[in-house]
Design a protein around this motif. Structure first.
Motif, PDB file in Angstrom:
ATOM      1  N   ASN A  58       8.897   3.572  -0.111  1.00  0.00           N
ATOM      2  CA  ASN A  58       8.224   3.431   1.181  1.00  0.00           C
ATOM      3  C   ASN A  58       7.466   2.099   1.239  1.00  0.00           C
ATOM      4  OD1 ASN A  58       5.552   3.771   0.079  1.00  0.00           O
ATOM      5  ND2 ASN A  58       5.787   5.987   0.172  1.00  0.00           N
ATOM      6  N   ALA A  59       6.899   1.792   2.397  1.00  0.00           N
ATOM      7  CA  ALA A  59       6.242   0.495   2.615  1.00  0.00           C
ATOM      8  C   ALA A  59       5.067   0.274   1.660  1.00  0.00           C
ATOM      9  CB  ALA A  59       5.775   0.389   4.061  1.00  0.00           C
ATOM     10  N   LYS A  60       4.274   1.307   1.420  1.00  0.00           N
ATOM     11  CA  LYS A  60       3.133   1.170   0.510  1.00  0.00           C
ATOM     12  C   LYS A  60       3.610   0.868  -0.912  1.00  0.00           C
ATOM     13  CE  LYS A  60      -1.022   3.552  -1.076  1.00  0.00           C
ATOM     14  NZ  LYS A  60      -1.822   4.769  -1.022  1.00  0.00           N
ATOM     15  N   GLN A  61       4.659   1.550  -1.333  1.00  0.00           N
ATOM     16  CA  GLN A  61       5.207   1.318  -2.671  1.00  0.00           C
ATOM     17  C   GLN A  61       5.785  -0.091  -2.782  1.00  0.00           C
ATOM     18  OE1 GLN A  61       7.715   4.721  -2.297  1.00  0.00           O
ATOM     19  NE2 GLN A  61       6.440   5.995  -3.624  1.00  0.00           N
ATOM     20  N   LYS A  62       6.457  -0.561  -1.737  1.00  0.00           N
ATOM     21  CA  LYS A  62       6.998  -1.924  -1.728  1.00  0.00           C
ATOM     22  C   LYS A  62       5.870  -2.951  -1.816  1.00  0.00           C
ATOM     23  CE  LYS A  62      11.138  -0.915   0.962  1.00  0.00           C
ATOM     24  NZ  LYS A  62      11.804  -1.077   2.271  1.00  0.00           N
ATOM     25  N   ALA A  63       4.782  -2.704  -1.093  1.00  0.00           N
ATOM     26  CA  ALA A  63       3.647  -3.624  -1.117  1.00  0.00           C
ATOM     27  C   ALA A  63       3.029  -3.695  -2.517  1.00  0.00           C
ATOM     28  CB  ALA A  63       2.597  -3.198  -0.091  1.00  0.00           C
ATOM     29  N   GLY A  64       2.912  -2.543  -3.178  1.00  0.00           N
ATOM     30  CA  GLY A  64       2.394  -2.531  -4.547  1.00  0.00           C
ATOM     31  C   GLY A  64       3.292  -3.307  -5.497  1.00  0.00           C
ATOM     32  N   HIS A 101      -1.830   1.187 -12.807  1.00  0.00           N
ATOM     33  CA  HIS A 101      -1.004   1.689 -11.708  1.00  0.00           C
ATOM     34  C   HIS A 101      -0.191   2.918 -12.132  1.00  0.00           C
ATOM     35  CE1 HIS A 101       1.529   1.584  -8.122  1.00  0.00           C
ATOM     36  NE2 HIS A 101       2.553   1.745  -8.941  1.00  0.00           N
ATOM     37  N   ASP A 145      -0.569   6.530 -10.432  1.00  0.00           N
ATOM     38  CA  ASP A 145       0.606   6.987  -9.695  1.00  0.00           C
ATOM     39  C   ASP A 145       1.129   8.313 -10.249  1.00  0.00           C
ATOM     40  OD1 ASP A 145       2.690   6.438  -7.661  1.00  0.00           O
ATOM     41  OD2 ASP A 145       3.997   6.403  -9.428  1.00  0.00           O
TER      42      ASP A 145
END
Length: 138
Positions: free
Chosen positions: A89-95, A114, A118
């Motif tokens: 998802n977008a949050k995971q991609k940003a991380g 992390h 997680d």
């Protein structure tokens, strides 16, 4: 390392219990698939940007374990007739993007922090899903 293996095992158990096509199972499965995609990419990043052999080794295991778990999750999604996500998802991609700019000891420390956070979140979600299935008599 055991936490990652435990997470993969919990995923397999949860998928086996997701036999009925319902919104709760689909939502859980979607999150699990996105999480597996994220873990595979983080494992690959650890192998590239990590400094210590332990981080690189953990990255290899993370990628391997979550790729295998994701294959089972994708098979379960197909069995439910759902359209599974094709990546994190977008949050995971940003991380991932944030950490991809790091390397060496700084990366190792951020990666370890992390991974612990997680996986603690993942275990809590798997426990919650397991309890809701038990309450539903599944």
């Amino acid at each position: 390392m055991l936490l990652s293996l435990g997470t993969a095992a919990l995923l397999a158990i949860s998928i086996a219990n997701a036999s009925a096509k319902d919104k709760q199972s689909e939502t859980f499965l979607k999150k699990a698939i996105e999480g597996n995609f994220a873990e595979v990419s983080m494992g690959e990043l650890a192998q590239q940007n990590g400094q210590s052999d332990a981080v690189k080794s953990y990255g290899r295991m993370l990628s391997t374990d979550h790729a295998a778990a994701n294959q089972k999750a994708l098979d379960a999604a197909q069995g439910l007739g759902m359209n599974p996500p094709s990546g994190p998802n977008a949050k995971q991609k940003a991380g991932h993007d944030k950490m991809s700019k790091m390397s060496g000891a700084g990366f190792d420390k951020m990666f370890a922090t992390h991974m612990v956070a997680d996986h603690q979140k993942d275990v809590a979600e798997y426990k919650k899903a397991s309890k809701s299935k038990d309450a539903a008599g599944e």
